[in-house]
Design a protein around this motif. Structure first.
Motif: not given
Length: 539
Positions: A458-465, A467-471, A501-507
């Motif tokens: 298992w792993s995770v990656a940015p869901f979209d551009a 998410a990638a820009a926001d690390e 901001t907080n540690n939210a994300g889209n992965l």
């Protein structure tokens, strides 16, 4: 934590914990209602209470109603006999759920919300119901109630009185929201979720069974796999039950301990067990005339950690529950654990066409350890397994090759937390489910064969551009490569992130399953978001 939050949290536990007055206290419920409710509700000559007698709910639903009476209307739940307030509350919940509850058939479509299945995505046939009710809370919250038409009308007025912005939140700018609610929605609710029910009347007249005895348990927990064990239930001095659970996951990790249970409405099993240092709650339903309990057991403080479970009476008719693992590849040989109850250890074992039992290394009434060979030319698909007269369909699946893998759940939500705050992190757990495309060789058709959960990386990656820009991968949390368990980051502003901001994300959630010299990949989506502060028993 506020006083209101503490009150709600303690009362949530009160429904599920078995520290209550017991069945004998139900006789005092009317006295408690007279002392606690009569200031606002009247009782007629037949014993019916205004408003109260026009509703039926689950125990969690009645608990939420009583909490609302305290919080909004200042009600005091008191026992005129001098009992403590918590016991009086528990007595009322018990009495109301027993006398004005739901049948198993009425609650069945909506139990995911009682069982805290956090990643359930609701789909409703009625667009009106979705827009008018399920935009602010789950549709299940409505489906787990029964009211008279007048009570449904009162509920509309309550919503506007208590939540004045509801009319605008629910598309009120574009239509006559109140007119739709009263003229269309209320009659629909009165038909779909009517108070009067022959099924409930008949259910109340049935004798209440005892749940004492030994039960065989099987289940599955994402991140840990299949579970099997025994649950011993004994009568408590107050008329409810003591429970001991002893079992293990497929990798050998034990899960054992004890606690208490009670049953509402003759079929709503609620238990609180301390298992290996963690408090678990069971929300199960007794299937009518089946000697079976179905539902979910989950950690009290981390409800995402739970297993779907089934329990059957060990002293009842012979039953087959599960096979661990539940699949075998054509042309291979492997060890399978057959989980059952009341089996004849000497009975003939049948696994269906293409499967041969080579050896049985352990035989008992609770199951058998089998060495099994699948023929190279065995047809793909599920098999019916039998031990003597006991049989069950679909316990084991033969597959020839994996064609694809899917991540389950395909869409999940995790929540940041901890970091000294009052809310813990809410983790997310995933399974990699293997599929064969079946005889037609096409994915997504009726002959597809679901193989089951498979070991994956298992792993995770940015869901979209964005998410990638926001690390987001860096900040949102960490995925365990072997178990498929994602642990979110800490709550609160993060000075390392843009705008603090907080540690939210889209992965993206990525699963890789190895099959001989090929790798099969699948992906899902994970939203990591902020804490949820309002966690009622029915969301």
């Amino acid at each position: 934590m506020t006083n209101k939050t503490r009150l709600i949290s303690s009362l949530v536990a009160a429904v599920l914990l078995a520290c209550h007055l017991g069945a004998q206290a139900a006789g005092s419920a009317e006295a408690i209602m007279a002392a606690s409710c009569a200031g606002c509700h009247s009782q007629d000559d037949s014993g019916r209470w205004s408003r109260i007698s026009e509703q039926r709910k689950t125990p969690e639903g009645w608990q939420m109603t009583l909490v609302r009476m305290q919080e909004i209307h200042g009600a005091s739940i008191v026992d005129p006999a001098g009992g403590e307030a918590g016991a009086a509350m528990r007595t009322l919940v018990r009495h109301l759920a027993d006398t004005q509850g739901l049948t198993p058939a009425e609650s069945a479509p909506w139990r995911y919300v009682l069982e805290r299945e956090l990643n359930t995505i609701e789909q409703h046939d009625s667009a009106m119901f979705t827009e008018m009710c399920a935009r602010c809370h789950s549709g299940a919250r409505v489906g787990l109630q029964r009211r008279s038409e007048e009570e449904w009308r009162h509920l509309v007025h309550f919503h506007l009185g208590q939540f004045p912005s509801a009319e605008y939140s629910l598309m009120g700018r574009d239509r006559d929201w109140l007119g739709v609610a009263l003229n269309d929605m209320v009659p629909w609710l009165a038909r779909e979720f009517a108070l009067d029910s022959d099924a409930w009347t008949q259910w109340q007249s049935l004798p209440r069974e005892s749940f004492a005895g030994r039960w065989r348990v099987s289940g599955h927990m994402p991140g840990k796999g299949l579970f099997a064990g025994n649950m011993v239930v004994t009568n408590d001095s107050d008329g409810d039950y003591q429970v001991e659970l002893d079992g293990a996951f497929e990798a050998g990790e034990p899960l054992a301990g004890a606690g208490k249970a009670l049953v509402y409405s003759g079929h709503e099993w609620r238990a609180s067990l301390t298992l290996d240092g963690e408090v678990y709650q069971q929300v199960l339903m007794a299937e009518p005339d089946s000697g079976q309990l179905d539902g979910r057991m989950f950690r009290r403080d981390n409800v995402e950690w739970g297993l779907r479970m089934q329990a059957v009476r060990a002293d009842g008719e012979a039953r087959l529950l599960a096979m661990q693992p539940s699949y075998i590849r054509a042309g291979t040989e492997q060890q399978l654990l057959l989980v059952g109850a009341g089996l004849d250890p000497e009975a003939e074992i049948g696994l269906g066409e293409g499967l041969e039992v080579i050896a049985v290394t352990d035989r008992s009434a609770d199951g058998m350890l089998l060495q099994v060979r699948a023929a190279a030319d065995a047809a793909e698909g599920e098999r019916t397994v039998s031990v003597g007269e006991a049989g069950a369909e679909g316990l084991v699946t033969i597959y020839r090759a994996l064609d694809r893998v899917a991540v389950e759940p395909a869409y999940a939500v995790a929540r940041v937390g901890g970091n000294g705050g009052s809310q813990p992190v809410v983790e997310a757990m995933f399974d990699a489910i293997g599929f064969s495309d079946g005889p037609d060789g096409e994915a997504g058709t009726a002959d597809d064969i679901k193989v089951g959960p498979l070991p994956a990386k298992w792993s995770v990656a940015p869901f979209d551009a964005q998410a990638a820009a926001d690390e987001d991968v860096r900040f949102a949390g960490a995925m365990d490569a072997d178990s498929g368990v994602f642990t979110p980051g800490a709550a609160g502003p993060n000075p390392e992130r843009k705008y603090q901001t907080n540690n939210a994300g889209n992965l993206k959630v990525l699963a890789t399953v190895a099959q001989e010299d090929a790798l099969l990949n699948a992906e899902g989506q994970l939203i990591v978001t902020v804490q949820r502060w309002n966690n009622p028993p029915i969301r």
